[in-house]
Write a protein that holds these residues in place. Structure first.
Motif, PDB file in Angstrom:
ATOM      1  N   LYS A 122       0.745  -1.337  -0.165  1.00 33.95           N
ATOM      2  CA  LYS A 122      -0.054  -0.157   0.066  1.00 33.95           C
ATOM      3  C   LYS A 122       0.963   1.196  -0.139  1.00 33.95           C
ATOM      4  O   LYS A 122       0.577   2.248  -0.617  1.00 33.95           O
ATOM      5  CB  LYS A 122      -1.063   0.015   1.118  1.00 33.95           C
ATOM      6  CG  LYS A 122      -2.100  -0.890   0.848  1.00 33.95           C
ATOM      7  CD  LYS A 122      -3.094  -1.006   1.939  1.00 33.95           C
ATOM      8  CE  LYS A 122      -4.216  -1.809   1.792  1.00 33.95           C
ATOM      9  NZ  LYS A 122      -5.288  -2.073   2.628  1.00 33.95           N
ATOM     10  N   PRO A 123       1.985   1.461   0.882  1.00 33.69           N
ATOM     11  CA  PRO A 123       2.772   2.507   0.972  1.00 33.69           C
ATOM     12  C   PRO A 123       3.452   2.853  -0.707  1.00 33.69           C
ATOM     13  O   PRO A 123       3.613   3.768  -1.048  1.00 33.69           O
ATOM     14  CB  PRO A 123       3.690   2.397   1.876  1.00 33.69           C
ATOM     15  CG  PRO A 123       2.976   1.400   2.761  1.00 33.69           C
ATOM     16  CD  PRO A 123       2.364   0.498   2.191  1.00 33.69           C
ATOM     17  N   GLY A 178       0.628   3.924  -2.925  1.00 39.05           N
ATOM     18  CA  GLY A 178       0.601   5.385  -2.853  1.00 39.05           C
ATOM     19  C   GLY A 178       1.658   6.208  -3.252  1.00 39.05           C
ATOM     20  O   GLY A 178       1.379   7.200  -3.866  1.00 39.05           O
ATOM     21  N   LEU A 179       2.875   5.857  -3.073  1.00 38.82           N
ATOM     22  CA  LEU A 179       4.247   6.524  -3.949  1.00 38.82           C
ATOM     23  C   LEU A 179       4.022   6.785  -5.228  1.00 38.82           C
ATOM     24  O   LEU A 179       4.153   7.714  -5.675  1.00 38.82           O
ATOM     25  CB  LEU A 179       5.525   5.851  -3.460  1.00 38.82           C
ATOM     26  CG  LEU A 179       6.784   6.776  -3.712  1.00 38.82           C
ATOM     27  CD1 LEU A 179       6.715   8.239  -3.139  1.00 38.82           C
ATOM     28  CD2 LEU A 179       8.100   5.904  -3.232  1.00 38.82           C
TER      29      LEU A 179
END
Length: 105
Positions: A7-8, A11-12
């Motif tokens: 997820k991170p 998102g990035l």
């Protein structure tokens, strides 16, 4: 890959994509503006900038030079990348780790 990192990282990736795409949402409409100064949003619409670009000899020469330069760089980069990949995949050289490090840099 660790599922908690997905997820991170996603998102990035979305942020980087937006960082690259959002300016186009401003520049493209401004390129069709009918005024001589840049305003967003444009008050009127015109193809004057495109007419100037494709009819002025200086712009055509610049476009041709950029295209030729781009093709030359593409050929050189593709050749160098293919040779590097071949060496790294089939390499049994003592300095293979040094070559890998230089290519990664």
């Amino acid at each position: 890959m660790n599922p908690r990192l997905n997820k991170p990282i996603a998102g990035l990736c979305v942020l980087v994509a937006m960082w690259m795409i959002v300016p186009l949402l401003v520049v493209i409409p401004i390129s069709f503006a009918g005024e001589s100064s840049f305003r967003f949003p444009p008050r009127s619409w015109s193809l004057d900038y495109y007419t100037e670009f494709f009819t002025a000899p200086a712009w055509r020469e610049s476009l041709l030079f950029s295209l030729v330069l781009g093709v030359v760089v593409m050929v050189i980069a593709t050749t160098a990348g293919t040779l590097a990949a071949t060496v790294l995949a089939n390499g049994r050289h003592k300095a293979l780790s040094v070559i890998q490090g230089c290519l990664m840099i």
